[in-house]
Design a protein around this motif. Structure first.
Motif, PDB file in Angstrom:
ATOM      1  N   TRP A 175      13.992   0.598   9.694  1.00  0.00           N
ATOM      2  CA  TRP A 175      13.304   0.903  11.060  1.00  0.00           C
ATOM      3  C   TRP A 175      14.122  -0.146  11.960  1.00  0.00           C
ATOM      4  CZ3 TRP A 175       7.305   2.006  11.019  1.00  0.00           C
ATOM      5  CH2 TRP A 175       7.252   2.985  10.102  1.00  0.00           C
ATOM      6  N   SER A 189       8.820  -8.567   2.914  1.00  0.00           N
ATOM      7  CA  SER A 189       7.444  -8.865   2.317  1.00  0.00           C
ATOM      8  C   SER A 189       7.858  -9.871   1.152  1.00  0.00           C
ATOM      9  CB  SER A 189       6.704  -7.681   1.817  1.00  0.00           C
ATOM     10  OG  SER A 189       5.670  -8.240   1.150  1.00  0.00           O
ATOM     11  N   GLY A 238       9.072 -15.845   2.741  1.00  0.00           N
ATOM     12  CA  GLY A 238       7.964 -16.787   3.008  1.00  0.00           C
ATOM     13  C   GLY A 238       6.722 -15.986   3.392  1.00  0.00           C
ATOM     14  N   ALA A 239       5.525 -16.716   3.696  1.00  0.00           N
ATOM     15  CA  ALA A 239       4.506 -16.075   4.140  1.00  0.00           C
ATOM     16  C   ALA A 239       3.953 -16.596   5.704  1.00  0.00           C
ATOM     17  CB  ALA A 239       3.223 -16.097   3.177  1.00  0.00           C
ATOM     18  N   ALA A 240       2.715 -16.751   5.746  1.00  0.00           N
ATOM     19  CA  ALA A 240       2.412 -17.059   6.933  1.00  0.00           C
ATOM     20  C   ALA A 240       3.265 -18.292   7.845  1.00  0.00           C
ATOM     21  CB  ALA A 240       0.783 -17.429   6.986  1.00  0.00           C
ATOM     22  N   VAL A 248       6.148 -16.673   9.230  1.00  0.00           N
ATOM     23  CA  VAL A 248       5.810 -15.618  10.391  1.00  0.00           C
ATOM     24  C   VAL A 248       5.401 -16.685  11.583  1.00  0.00           C
ATOM     25  CG1 VAL A 248       3.920 -14.298  11.259  1.00  0.00           C
ATOM     26  CG2 VAL A 248       4.976 -13.850   8.822  1.00  0.00           C
ATOM     27  N   TYR A 304      -2.729 -10.614  15.231  1.00  0.00           N
ATOM     28  CA  TYR A 304      -2.541 -12.108  15.193  1.00  0.00           C
ATOM     29  C   TYR A 304      -1.140 -12.286  15.935  1.00  0.00           C
ATOM     30  CZ  TYR A 304      -0.753 -16.799  13.820  1.00  0.00           C
ATOM     31  OH  TYR A 304      -0.199 -18.021  13.709  1.00  0.00           O
ATOM     32  N   LEU A 352       0.204  -0.847  12.770  1.00  0.00           N
ATOM     33  CA  LEU A 352      -0.871  -1.562  11.769  1.00  0.00           C
ATOM     34  C   LEU A 352      -1.531  -0.519  10.814  1.00  0.00           C
ATOM     35  CD1 LEU A 352      -2.500  -3.642  14.736  1.00  0.00           C
ATOM     36  CD2 LEU A 352      -0.670  -4.210  13.310  1.00  0.00           C
ATOM     37  N   CYS A 354       0.817   3.959   4.741  1.00  0.00           N
ATOM     38  CA  CYS A 354      -0.182   3.855   6.149  1.00  0.00           C
ATOM     39  C   CYS A 354      -0.241   5.393   6.507  1.00  0.00           C
ATOM     40  CB  CYS A 354       0.677   3.261   7.086  1.00  0.00           C
ATOM     41  SG  CYS A 354       2.240   4.060   7.780  1.00  0.00           S
ATOM     42  N   GLU A 359      -9.714   0.649   5.535  1.00  0.00           N
ATOM     43  CA  GLU A 359      -8.629   1.076   4.906  1.00  0.00           C
ATOM     44  C   GLU A 359      -8.729   0.719   3.188  1.00  0.00           C
ATOM     45  OE1 GLU A 359      -4.878  -0.434   6.210  1.00  0.00           O
ATOM     46  OE2 GLU A 359      -3.757   1.429   5.878  1.00  0.00           O
ATOM     47  N   PHE A 391      -6.261   1.712   1.060  1.00  0.00           N
ATOM     48  CA  PHE A 391      -4.684   1.524   0.520  1.00  0.00           C
ATOM     49  C   PHE A 391      -4.754   1.661  -0.820  1.00  0.00           C
ATOM     50  CE2 PHE A 391      -0.514  -0.275   1.686  1.00  0.00           C
ATOM     51  CZ  PHE A 391      -0.424   0.494   2.570  1.00  0.00           C
ATOM     52  N   ASN A 427      -3.870   6.603  13.481  1.00  0.00           N
ATOM     53  CA  ASN A 427      -2.293   6.802  12.843  1.00  0.00           C
ATOM     54  C   ASN A 427      -2.007   8.278  12.926  1.00  0.00           C
ATOM     55  OD1 ASN A 427      -0.176   4.911  12.295  1.00  0.00           O
ATOM     56  ND2 ASN A 427      -0.252   5.172  10.461  1.00  0.00           N
ATOM     57  N   PHE A 443       7.657   6.775  16.028  1.00  0.00           N
ATOM     58  CA  PHE A 443       6.556   6.924  14.997  1.00  0.00           C
ATOM     59  C   PHE A 443       5.312   6.538  16.072  1.00  0.00           C
ATOM     60  CE2 PHE A 443       3.265   4.812  12.297  1.00  0.00           C
ATOM     61  CZ  PHE A 443       3.642   5.703  10.800  1.00  0.00           C
ATOM     62  N   SER A 470      -4.487   1.606  15.328  1.00  0.00           N
ATOM     63  CA  SER A 470      -3.393   1.634  14.144  1.00  0.00           C
ATOM     64  C   SER A 470      -2.038   1.000  14.803  1.00  0.00           C
ATOM     65  CB  SER A 470      -2.874   3.252  13.769  1.00  0.00           C
ATOM     66  OG  SER A 470      -4.008   3.604  13.028  1.00  0.00           O
TER      67      SER A 470
HETATM   68  P1  NAD Z   1       0.110  -7.643   5.442  1.00  0.00           P
HETATM   69  O1  NAD Z   1      -0.184  -7.627   6.853  1.00  0.00           O
HETATM   70  O2  NAD Z   1      -0.570  -8.237   4.418  1.00  0.00           O
HETATM   71  O3  NAD Z   1       1.730  -8.026   5.499  1.00  0.00           O
HETATM   72  C1  NAD Z   1       2.684  -7.889   6.154  1.00  0.00           C
HETATM   73  C2  NAD Z   1       3.489  -8.998   6.748  1.00  0.00           C
HETATM   74  O4  NAD Z   1       2.856 -10.056   7.415  1.00  0.00           O
HETATM   75  C3  NAD Z   1       4.155  -9.738   5.663  1.00  0.00           C
HETATM   76  O5  NAD Z   1       5.456  -9.971   5.849  1.00  0.00           O
HETATM   77  C4  NAD Z   1       3.170 -10.864   5.321  1.00  0.00           C
HETATM   78  O6  NAD Z   1       4.099 -11.897   4.826  1.00  0.00           O
HETATM   79  C5  NAD Z   1       2.762 -11.234   6.605  1.00  0.00           C
HETATM   80  N1  NAD Z   1       1.483 -11.804   6.720  1.00  0.00           N
HETATM   81  C6  NAD Z   1       0.541 -11.260   6.010  1.00  0.00           C
HETATM   82  N2  NAD Z   1      -0.741 -12.116   6.111  1.00  0.00           N
HETATM   83  C7  NAD Z   1      -0.294 -12.859   7.265  1.00  0.00           C
HETATM   84  C8  NAD Z   1      -1.000 -13.780   8.168  1.00  0.00           C
HETATM   85  N3  NAD Z   1      -2.456 -13.955   7.898  1.00  0.00           N
HETATM   86  N4  NAD Z   1      -0.388 -14.618   9.050  1.00  0.00           N
HETATM   87  C9  NAD Z   1       1.100 -14.232   9.395  1.00  0.00           C
HETATM   88  N5  NAD Z   1       1.754 -13.294   8.510  1.00  0.00           N
HETATM   89  C10 NAD Z   1       0.980 -12.581   7.551  1.00  0.00           C
HETATM   90  O7  NAD Z   1       0.489  -6.030   5.092  1.00  0.00           O
HETATM   91  P2  NAD Z   1       0.909  -5.309   3.907  1.00  0.00           P
HETATM   92  O8  NAD Z   1      -0.242  -5.697   2.742  1.00  0.00           O
HETATM   93  O9  NAD Z   1       2.149  -5.921   3.281  1.00  0.00           O
HETATM   94  O10 NAD Z   1       1.091  -3.799   4.031  1.00  0.00           O
HETATM   95  C11 NAD Z   1       0.032  -2.962   4.181  1.00  0.00           C
HETATM   96  C12 NAD Z   1      -0.447  -2.749   5.439  1.00  0.00           C
HETATM   97  O11 NAD Z   1       0.577  -2.425   6.332  1.00  0.00           O
HETATM   98  C13 NAD Z   1      -1.634  -1.655   5.577  1.00  0.00           C
HETATM   99  O12 NAD Z   1      -2.620  -1.925   6.213  1.00  0.00           O
HETATM  100  C14 NAD Z   1      -0.746  -0.288   6.109  1.00  0.00           C
HETATM  101  O13 NAD Z   1      -1.442   0.337   6.583  1.00  0.00           O
HETATM  102  C15 NAD Z   1      -0.008  -1.175   7.087  1.00  0.00           C
HETATM  103  N6  NAD Z   1       1.288  -0.118   7.273  1.00  0.00           N
HETATM  104  C16 NAD Z   1       1.248   0.337   8.631  1.00  0.00           C
HETATM  105  C17 NAD Z   1       2.520   1.139   8.803  1.00  0.00           C
HETATM  106  C18 NAD Z   1       2.437   1.977  10.032  1.00  0.00           C
HETATM  107  O14 NAD Z   1       3.655   2.348  10.496  1.00  0.00           O
HETATM  108  N7  NAD Z   1       1.324   2.017  11.128  1.00  0.00           N
HETATM  109  C19 NAD Z   1       3.480   1.337   7.860  1.00  0.00           C
HETATM  110  C20 NAD Z   1       3.283   0.548   6.553  1.00  0.00           C
HETATM  111  C21 NAD Z   1       2.219  -0.228   6.420  1.00  0.00           C
END
Ligand code: NAD
Length: 522
Positions: free
Chosen positions: A180, A197, A226-228, A231, A254, A270, A303, A403, A405, A431, A470, A476
Motif C-alpha cells: 500500500w 511487523s 523491531g517493536a515499540a 516505532v 498513540y 485501525l 481487518c 475485535e 481477530f 470499517n 480504503f 477504524s
Molecule cells: P499491532 O498494532 O499490534 O501492530 C502493528 C504495528 O504496530 C507493528 O509494526 C507493531 O510493531 C507496532 N506496535 C504494536 N504495538 C505497539 C505499541 N504499543 N507501540 C508502538 N508500536 C506498536 O497490530 P497487529 O496485531 O499486527 O495487526 C492486527 C490489527 O491490525 C487488527 O486490529 C486489525 O483490524 C488491524 N488492521 C487494520 C487494517 C485496516 O486497514 N483497517 C488492515 C489490517 C489490519
C-alpha cells in the motif's frame, strides 16, 4: 498441486513445508540496497504458527541502524526526486513484473511466518500487486491545474514529494500492506523507511530484494526492524515527514496522536468489527457461503473479516446452516493441500480468542460450533482454533464489544432491517459492512443509512480495488479518516501541493507609486 506450482515458480529455493528449518538465518536490515546483518543485542524469535518451530530471529535494530536508514533515505531523496517521472514509472513496471515472477515465493514466506493458507497468501500478494500496477499509471494523475486568473497572470498547481516517509505494518497482510506504501510513496518521488511487523517481516524482505532488482537506487527503500522502540524512533525523527500505519487501535491511536503532535502527516487504519445483515429475501446459498468464507478465511485475521452476523427475522434459523458450512472447512497447516484455514499468529492470540469464547459461554450466549481444542493431526503444537459460531449474542457481551481477530462468528438476532441498521450504526467501529438481500430498494436504503465506510451489497468483503481508496471510518481510522490509503487520497497523502502564480506582462509598468493594498487581481 499448488505446492508443485510453488516449488517450480522460480529457480530460488524456499520452504514450502512446515518442516523444522536447520539453522534458521537471522532477519537482516535492508539499508542502501544491501542486506546488512544487525548488530542488535535484542532479538525477537519468530515461530511458524503451525508448529511453533523457530523460523528466524528478528532484530530490534540498533539506534545506529535506525539513524543509518534515515540518512540513506535522506541522501537518496536529493537525486530520486530529480529523476524523471517516466524513469520512476519504468522501475515500477519492472517491480510489478518481478512481483509476478516471485508471487509463489512471497506467498510461501507468508504461509510460513503468518500461517495463512498458500492460496490465501497468493491473494495477499495479489491485492498488493494491484496497488503497484495501478501506481504505474500515476503520471496521469500527477498533472496539476492551470488557470489564467487575470490578464497576463496565471496560477499553476504542482504535486511534489514530501521527502523521507515511513510505513509501520501489521502482521496480518505481510505483502499487501507494505505494497500500500512502496509503489505510491516512491513513484511520486519520496524515499521510504519501512518497519514490517516483527512477527512476519519475510515477505517485506523479499519485496526489498525485488526493489533493488527493479532498479530503485540505493536508499529509496530501506527496511528496519523491531517493536515499540523502532516505532518511537519513526514518530520522533524530524526528517521523517509522514507515517503510514496499519494495525490495532492501541498502537495506531498513540502513533497518530504523537506523530501529529510532531507535525507529521499520519494515515492510520485501525481495528474493526464488521457486520453483515442477512435478510430473508436474499439468495440464501450465496449468503451462507459468503459469510462462512469471510468469517473464517485467514482464520478471521483480516481487518475486513465478516465477524458479526445480524440475522434479520426468520434468518435466525439459518445459523445452523452457517455452522454446517463452517464444519466442512479444513483446519490445517497452510501448506497442506485443501487447507481452508491455518493457525492464528501466536499462542497468546489463540489463548485470547479461546478466552473470548469462554466469556460468551459465561455471559449466556450459545456456542453453536466450538473451535477450541481443534488440533490437526500433523500439527499438534500449532496455534489452531477451529471455526466457532456464537449465537444469541447481545451487544453488552465481551465477544461483541471486542475485535476478536480469530475464526469466530458472533450472531445477533433482530426483527427488521431498520433494527439491523441501528445496531450496526451503534457500533463504534466503521470499517466495513455487508447486506444480503435481493431487494434493490432495501439495499439502497441500507447503503444510504449505514455509517460504516465500506459497504458490500451481496459482497462479503468489500475492500475497494486500488483505483478507489480504503475508506473505513469511525474508530477504524485515526484522525477522522482524512488520509485514506491508496487511490487518489493515497496520492494526495504522499505529495504536497505547490501553487505558483506568475505575471508576464508585455508592456512596461507605468505607475510610479507602490500599491500597499492586498492584491485582488480583479
Ligand atoms: P499491532 O498494532 O499490534 O501492530 C502493528 C504495528 O504496530 C507493528 O509494526 C507493531 O510493531 C507496532 N506496535 C504494536 N504495538 C505497539 C505499541 N504499543 N507501540 C508502538 N508500536 C506498536 O497490530 P497487529 O496485531 O499486527 O495487526 C492486527 C490489527 O491490525 C487488527 O486490529 C486489525 O483490524 C488491524 N488492521 C487494520 C487494517 C485496516 O486497514 N483497517 C488492515 C489490517 C489490519
Amino acid at each position: 498441486r499448488h505446492l508443485n506450482a510453488a516449488a517450480t515458480s522460480t529457480a530460488q529455493s524456499y520452504p514450502t513445508t512446515h518442516d523444522a528449518i536447520d539453522s534458521p538465518a537471522d532477519t537482516q536490515n535492508f539499508l542502501d540496497n544491501q542486506f546488512v546483518a544487525s548488530k542488535a543485542s535484542q532479538w525477537i524469535d519468530l515461530h511458524d504458527p503451525a508448529t511453533n518451530n523457530l523460523v528466524t530471529r528478528v532484530p530490534q535494530s540498533t539506534d545506529a541502524e535506525l539513524v543509518a536508514a534515515v540518512d540513506s533515505a535522506e541522501k537518496a531523496f536529493k537525486t530520486w526526486r530529480e529523476t524523471s517521472l517516466l524513469h520512476r514509472q519504468q522501475i515500477m513496471f519492472k517491480f510489478v513484473a518481478l512481483i509476478r515472477e516471485n508471487w509463489d515465493r512471497l506467498a510461501a514466506s507468508i504461509t510460513l511466518e503468518q500461517g495463512k493458507t498458500f492460496a490465501d497468501a497468493k491473494g495477499d500478494v495479489l491485492r498488493g500487486l494491484q496497488v503497484a500496477e495501478t501506481a504505474c499509471g500515476i503520471p496521469t494523475q500527477m498533472t496539476g491545474e492551470v488557470l489564467e486568473v487575470a490578464k497576463d497572470m496565471e496560477t499553476r498547481s504542482y504535486r511534489e514529494p514530501l521527502g523521507v516517509v515511513a510505513a509501520i505494518c501489521p502482521f496480518n497482510f505481510p505483502a499487501m500492506i507494505p505494497l500500500w506504501s512502496i509503489p505510491i510513496a516512491t513513484v511520486v518521488g519520496n524515499t521510504l523507511v519501512i518497519k514490517p511487523s516483527e512477527r512476519d517481516p519475510g515477505a517485506c524482505m523479499i519485496l526489498a530484494e525485488l526493489c533493488e532488482k527493479a532498479g530503485f537506487p540505493p536508499g529509496v527503500v530501506n527496511i528496519i526492524h523491531g517493536a515499540a522502540k523502532t516505532v518511537d524512533f519513526i514518530i520522533d525523527e524530524p526528517r521523517i515527514k509522514a507515517i503510514s500505519f496499519v494495525g490495532s487501535n492501541k498502537a495506531g491511536e498513540y502513533i497518530f496522536t504523537r506523530g501529529s503532535a510532531n507535525g507529521k502527516r499520519v494515515q492510520a487504519n485501525l481495528g474493526a468489527k464488521n457486520h453483515a445483515a442477512i435478510l430473508p429475501d436474499c439468495n440464501k446459498n450465496h449468503a451462507l457461503n459468503a459469510i462462512a468464507g469471510a468469517a473464517f478465511g485467514a482464520a478471521g485475521q483480516r481487518c475486513m473479516a465478516l465477524s458479526t452476523c445480524v440475522m434479520v427475522g426468520e434468518t435466525k434459523e439459518w445459523v445452523a446452516d452457517i455452522a454446517e458450512r463452517a464444519k466442512s472447512l479444513s483446519v490445517n497447516g497452510g501448506f497442506e493441500e485443501g487447507a481452508d484455514l491455518g493457525p492464528v499468529i501466536s499462542p497468546e492470540a489463540k489463548k485470547r480468542i479461546e478466552d473470548v469464547i469462554a466469556s460468551a459461554e459465561k455471559e449466556g450466549a450459545t456456542i453453536l460450533l466450538d473451535g477450541r481444542g481443534v488440533k490437526p493431526e500433523k500439527y499438534p503444537n500449532g496455534n489452531f482454533v477451529g471455526p466457532t459460531i456464537i449465537a444469541n449474542v447481545k451487544p453488552h457481551m465481551r465477544c461483541y464489544r471486542e475485535e476478536i481477530f480469530g475464526p469466530v462468528l458472533v450472531c445477533l438476532n433482530v426483527d427488521t432491517v431498520d433494527e439491523a441498521i441501528d445496531l450496526i450504526n451503534a457500533n463504534e467501529y466503521g470499517n466495513g459492512t455487508a447486506i444480503f438481500t435481493r431487494s434493490g430498494a432495501t439495499a439502497g436504503m441500507f447503503q444510504k443509512n449505514i455509517e460504516a465506510g465500506q459497504v458490500g451489497i451481496n459482497v462479503p468483503i468489500p475492500v475497494p480495488l486500488p483505483m478507489f481508496s480504503f475508506t473505513g471510518n469511525k474508530k477504524s481510522v485515526a484522525g477522522g479518516g482524512a488520509n485514506t490509503f491508496y487511490g487518489k487520497p493515497g496520492l494526495a497523502f504522499y505529495t504536497q501541493q505547490k501553487t505558483v502564480t506568475s505575471l508576464w506582462r508585455s508592456e512596461d509598468a507605468v505607475a510610479s507609486k507602490a500599491s500597499v493594498n492586498m492584491p485582488t487581481h480583479s
